[in-house]
Design a protein around this motif. Sequence first.
Motif, PDB file in Angstrom:
ATOM      1  N   GLY A  10      33.559  32.961  41.309  1.00 38.57           N
ATOM      2  CA  GLY A  10      34.591  33.789  41.933  1.00 38.57           C
ATOM      3  C   GLY A  10      34.963  33.355  43.336  1.00 38.57           C
ATOM      4  N   GLY A  12      36.692  30.923  44.157  1.00 35.87           N
ATOM      5  CA  GLY A  12      38.055  30.402  44.178  1.00 35.87           C
ATOM      6  C   GLY A  12      38.107  28.903  43.935  1.00 35.87           C
ATOM      7  N   LYS A  13      37.084  28.360  43.290  1.00 32.96           N
ATOM      8  CA  LYS A  13      37.046  26.913  43.015  1.00 32.96           C
ATOM      9  C   LYS A  13      38.237  26.507  42.139  1.00 32.96           C
ATOM     10  CE  LYS A  13      32.901  27.126  41.093  1.00 32.96           C
ATOM     11  NZ  LYS A  13      32.661  28.581  41.208  1.00 32.96           N
ATOM     12  N   GLY A  14      38.417  27.223  41.042  1.00 31.84           N
ATOM     13  CA  GLY A  14      39.514  26.900  40.125  1.00 31.84           C
ATOM     14  C   GLY A  14      40.871  27.098  40.782  1.00 31.84           C
ATOM     15  N   THR A  15      40.982  28.148  41.574  1.00 28.30           N
ATOM     16  CA  THR A  15      42.239  28.459  42.265  1.00 28.30           C
ATOM     17  C   THR A  15      42.580  27.360  43.269  1.00 28.30           C
ATOM     18  OG1 THR A  15      41.800  30.815  42.021  1.00 28.30           O
ATOM     19  CG2 THR A  15      43.365  30.190  43.743  1.00 28.30           C
ATOM     20  N   THR A  31      33.680  21.915  34.426  1.00 27.41           N
ATOM     21  CA  THR A  31      32.763  21.990  33.283  1.00 27.41           C
ATOM     22  C   THR A  31      32.940  23.318  32.548  1.00 27.41           C
ATOM     23  OG1 THR A  31      31.100  22.451  34.986  1.00 27.41           O
ATOM     24  CG2 THR A  31      30.962  20.331  33.863  1.00 27.41           C
ATOM     25  N   ARG A  36      34.623  26.175  27.714  1.00 27.89           N
ATOM     26  CA  ARG A  36      35.434  27.247  27.099  1.00 27.89           C
ATOM     27  C   ARG A  36      36.427  26.674  26.067  1.00 27.89           C
ATOM     28  NH1 ARG A  36      34.522  29.470  32.107  1.00 27.89           N
ATOM     29  NH2 ARG A  36      36.220  28.287  33.040  1.00 27.89           N
ATOM     30  N   ARG A  57      24.123  32.086  31.702  1.00 31.27           N
ATOM     31  CA  ARG A  57      23.040  31.143  32.018  1.00 31.27           C
ATOM     32  C   ARG A  57      23.611  29.739  32.055  1.00 31.27           C
ATOM     33  NH1 ARG A  57      19.216  30.590  27.909  1.00 31.27           N
ATOM     34  NH2 ARG A  57      20.732  31.419  26.422  1.00 31.27           N
ATOM     35  N   GLY A  85      32.529  23.051  39.598  1.00 33.41           N
ATOM     36  CA  GLY A  85      31.441  23.671  38.831  1.00 33.41           C
ATOM     37  C   GLY A  85      30.396  22.677  38.357  1.00 33.41           C
ATOM     38  N   ARG A  88      25.563  21.684  39.450  1.00 31.68           N
ATOM     39  CA  ARG A  88      25.154  23.065  39.682  1.00 31.68           C
ATOM     40  C   ARG A  88      23.660  23.201  39.842  1.00 31.68           C
ATOM     41  NH1 ARG A  88      29.672  25.977  37.184  1.00 31.68           N
ATOM     42  NH2 ARG A  88      29.226  28.177  37.281  1.00 31.68           N
ATOM     43  N   GLN A  92      21.209  17.855  38.201  1.00 33.09           N
ATOM     44  CA  GLN A  92      22.589  17.412  37.912  1.00 33.09           C
ATOM     45  C   GLN A  92      23.119  16.554  39.051  1.00 33.09           C
ATOM     46  OE1 GLN A  92      25.254  20.637  36.829  1.00 33.09           O
ATOM     47  NE2 GLN A  92      23.869  21.390  35.240  1.00 33.09           N
ATOM     48  N   ARG A 127      39.868  39.595  37.865  1.00 28.65           N
ATOM     49  CA  ARG A 127      40.461  38.308  37.476  1.00 28.65           C
ATOM     50  C   ARG A 127      41.071  38.385  36.068  1.00 28.65           C
ATOM     51  NH1 ARG A 127      37.096  32.840  37.532  1.00 28.65           N
ATOM     52  NH2 ARG A 127      35.638  34.064  36.288  1.00 28.65           N
ATOM     53  N   TYR A 137      44.776  34.574  37.707  1.00 32.75           N
ATOM     54  CA  TYR A 137      45.432  35.645  38.453  1.00 32.75           C
ATOM     55  C   TYR A 137      44.407  36.685  38.884  1.00 32.75           C
ATOM     56  CZ  TYR A 137      49.424  33.545  36.127  1.00 32.75           C
ATOM     57  OH  TYR A 137      50.354  32.642  35.685  1.00 32.75           O
ATOM     58  N   ARG A 160      38.202  37.097  31.185  1.00 34.35           N
ATOM     59  CA  ARG A 160      37.221  36.163  30.639  1.00 34.35           C
ATOM     60  C   ARG A 160      36.019  36.936  30.113  1.00 34.35           C
ATOM     61  NH1 ARG A 160      35.965  31.163  34.620  1.00 34.35           N
ATOM     62  NH2 ARG A 160      33.807  31.824  34.342  1.00 34.35           N
ATOM     63  N   ARG A 171      25.354  35.770  36.778  1.00 31.95           N
ATOM     64  CA  ARG A 171      25.881  34.479  37.216  1.00 31.95           C
ATOM     65  C   ARG A 171      25.664  34.285  38.706  1.00 31.95           C
ATOM     66  NH1 ARG A 171      31.664  35.454  35.417  1.00 31.95           N
ATOM     67  NH2 ARG A 171      32.157  33.559  36.566  1.00 31.95           N
ATOM     68  N   LYS A 199      39.856  33.378  53.155  1.00 36.89           N
ATOM     69  CA  LYS A 199      41.215  33.190  53.704  1.00 36.89           C
ATOM     70  C   LYS A 199      42.245  33.233  52.585  1.00 36.89           C
ATOM     71  CE  LYS A 199      40.092  30.608  57.828  1.00 36.89           C
ATOM     72  NZ  LYS A 199      40.066  29.301  58.493  1.00 36.89           N
TER      73      LYS A 199
HETATM   74  P1  AP5 Z   1      38.611  31.515  40.635  1.00 41.45           P
HETATM   75  O1  AP5 Z   1      39.412  30.447  41.250  1.00 41.45           O
HETATM   76  O2  AP5 Z   1      38.760  31.742  39.180  1.00 41.45           O
HETATM   77  O3  AP5 Z   1      37.064  31.330  41.035  1.00 41.45           O
HETATM   78  P2  AP5 Z   1      35.989  30.250  40.579  1.00 41.45           P
HETATM   79  O4  AP5 Z   1      35.221  29.853  41.776  1.00 41.45           O
HETATM   80  O5  AP5 Z   1      36.650  29.167  39.800  1.00 41.45           O
HETATM   81  O6  AP5 Z   1      35.074  31.180  39.689  1.00 41.45           O
HETATM   82  P3  AP5 Z   1      34.480  30.952  38.229  1.00 41.45           P
HETATM   83  O7  AP5 Z   1      34.103  32.288  37.705  1.00 41.45           O
HETATM   84  O8  AP5 Z   1      35.363  30.084  37.391  1.00 41.45           O
HETATM   85  O9  AP5 Z   1      33.189  30.168  38.596  1.00 41.45           O
HETATM   86  P4  AP5 Z   1      31.939  29.999  37.758  1.00 41.45           P
HETATM   87  O10 AP5 Z   1      31.271  28.954  38.533  1.00 41.45           O
HETATM   88  O11 AP5 Z   1      31.164  31.208  37.511  1.00 41.45           O
HETATM   89  O12 AP5 Z   1      32.496  29.653  36.289  1.00 41.45           O
HETATM   90  P5  AP5 Z   1      32.631  28.274  35.499  1.00 41.45           P
HETATM   91  O13 AP5 Z   1      33.828  28.386  34.656  1.00 41.45           O
HETATM   92  O14 AP5 Z   1      32.498  27.144  36.413  1.00 41.45           O
HETATM   93  O15 AP5 Z   1      38.925  32.865  41.440  1.00 41.45           O
HETATM   94  C1  AP5 Z   1      38.316  34.099  41.092  1.00 41.45           C
HETATM   95  C2  AP5 Z   1      39.286  35.263  41.372  1.00 41.45           C
HETATM   96  O16 AP5 Z   1      39.491  35.383  42.783  1.00 41.45           O
HETATM   97  C3  AP5 Z   1      40.679  35.098  40.759  1.00 41.45           C
HETATM   98  O17 AP5 Z   1      41.124  36.335  40.286  1.00 41.45           O
HETATM   99  C4  AP5 Z   1      41.535  34.589  41.923  1.00 41.45           C
HETATM  100  O18 AP5 Z   1      42.896  34.962  41.797  1.00 41.45           O
HETATM  101  C5  AP5 Z   1      40.870  35.253  43.123  1.00 41.45           C
HETATM  102  N1  AP5 Z   1      40.945  34.458  44.359  1.00 41.45           N
HETATM  103  C6  AP5 Z   1      40.691  33.126  44.464  1.00 41.45           C
HETATM  104  N2  AP5 Z   1      40.813  32.703  45.731  1.00 41.45           N
HETATM  105  C7  AP5 Z   1      41.126  33.802  46.463  1.00 41.45           C
HETATM  106  C8  AP5 Z   1      41.393  34.014  47.861  1.00 41.45           C
HETATM  107  N3  AP5 Z   1      41.329  33.003  48.752  1.00 41.45           N
HETATM  108  N4  AP5 Z   1      41.687  35.261  48.270  1.00 41.45           N
HETATM  109  C9  AP5 Z   1      41.754  36.290  47.375  1.00 41.45           C
HETATM  110  N5  AP5 Z   1      41.537  36.155  46.041  1.00 41.45           N
HETATM  111  C10 AP5 Z   1      41.222  34.924  45.596  1.00 41.45           C
HETATM  112  O19 AP5 Z   1      31.333  28.326  34.583  1.00 41.45           O
HETATM  113  C11 AP5 Z   1      31.214  29.255  33.532  1.00 41.45           C
HETATM  114  C12 AP5 Z   1      29.910  29.036  32.786  1.00 41.45           C
HETATM  115  O20 AP5 Z   1      29.897  27.708  32.211  1.00 41.45           O
HETATM  116  C13 AP5 Z   1      28.632  29.102  33.604  1.00 41.45           C
HETATM  117  O21 AP5 Z   1      28.180  30.437  33.751  1.00 41.45           O
HETATM  118  C14 AP5 Z   1      27.676  28.260  32.744  1.00 41.45           C
HETATM  119  O22 AP5 Z   1      27.234  29.003  31.634  1.00 41.45           O
HETATM  120  C15 AP5 Z   1      28.587  27.156  32.257  1.00 41.45           C
HETATM  121  N6  AP5 Z   1      28.629  25.999  33.164  1.00 41.45           N
HETATM  122  C16 AP5 Z   1      29.709  25.542  33.862  1.00 41.45           C
HETATM  123  N7  AP5 Z   1      29.378  24.474  34.600  1.00 41.45           N
HETATM  124  C17 AP5 Z   1      28.060  24.232  34.377  1.00 41.45           C
HETATM  125  C18 AP5 Z   1      27.123  23.275  34.872  1.00 41.45           C
HETATM  126  N8  AP5 Z   1      27.496  22.329  35.767  1.00 41.45           N
HETATM  127  N9  AP5 Z   1      25.857  23.341  34.438  1.00 41.45           N
HETATM  128  C19 AP5 Z   1      25.477  24.273  33.542  1.00 41.45           C
HETATM  129  N10 AP5 Z   1      26.292  25.219  33.045  1.00 41.45           N
HETATM  130  C20 AP5 Z   1      27.579  25.204  33.453  1.00 41.45           C
END
Ligand code: AP5
Length: 213
Positions: A10, A12-15, A31, A36, A57, A85, A88, A92, A127, A137, A160, A171, A199
């Motif tokens: 959360g 904002g990495k993807g954003t 990743t 997904r 996990r 991501g 992690r 890795q 989100r 969004y 999600r 998480r 910001k």
């Molecule tokens: P968003 O940009 O979606 O945040 P994010 O950092 O990308 O959050 P994720 O939930 O995608 O991160 P994650 O690391 O948990 O998930 P991942 O998919 O990598 O922004 C979030 C919200 O905030 C949005 O609504 C956005 O609009 C808002 N926002 C953003 N910036 C803002 C700002 N500046 N101000 C206000 N609002 C803002 O991983 C998912 C799963 O995959 C993991 O749990 C694990 O099971 C697996 N996985 C992934 N990578 C690995 C790995 N390397 N090793 C092992 N398992 C892994």
Amino acid sequence: MKLILLGPPGAGKGTQAANLINSLNIPHISTGDIFRANIKNETELGKEVKSYLDEGRLVPDELTTRVVWDRLDQEDCKDGFLLDGFPRTIPQAEALKQGLVERGLKLDRVINVDVEKDVLVKRLAGRRVCKNCGATYHVAGKPTKVEGICDVCNSEVIQRDDDKEETVLNRIEVYENQTKPLIDYYTEEGLILTVDGTKPIDELSGEILDALK
Ligand code: AP5
Ligand code: MG
Ligand code: ZN
């Protein structure tokens, strides 16, 4: 440019990635997105990783690292990439380092997006993501123009599966225990760039791009 986006769920990495790749012209490799997409398409990999994502996990290091190198070895990553991501965990990060050395490559920067826990929980609860193109969004902070419909491709936006409160807390805990140590790891490597993830989105992207110049 070979970059990593590091930060809690959360942050904002993807954003930020969506903004940065427009200016930097490098592929965005998430990743989480790869996993997904495989779950959605019911591939062998998807079946293998589904329970990990559902429970918040981490997918085992060896499998994750293999998936990443399969992607990084593709032609479009030759001139750079933005990893989101990954890594992690320390193993890795070590595997990435070793693979880069073998290929005569090195990282340019690790962007650490810093956001406190309370904010993360609120962000993830609100989100919404596009079912089709993955655009992200937030019901309050970044709503779609038409409720429930993606601005980019007109498909449905959904929550999600792993954004349920209980999974979110899991998480965040996994992040604290297994991923946060990477901040010190990359600080020692002299690569860390810490930015304030609270910001406004576009302001932060501008700040990151300036720092990368
Ligand atoms: P968003 O940009 O979606 O945040 P994010 O950092 O990308 O959050 P994720 O939930 O995608 O991160 P994650 O690391 O948990 O998930 P991942 O998919 O990598 O922004 C979030 C919200 O905030 C949005 O609504 C956005 O609009 C808002 N926002 C953003 N910036 C803002 C700002 N500046 N101000 C206000 N609002 C803002 O991983 C998912 C799963 O995959 C993991 O749990 C694990 O099971 C697996 N996985 C992934 N990578 C690995 C790995 N390397 N090793 C092992 N398992 C892994
Ligand atoms: Mg993400
Ligand atoms: Zn869309």
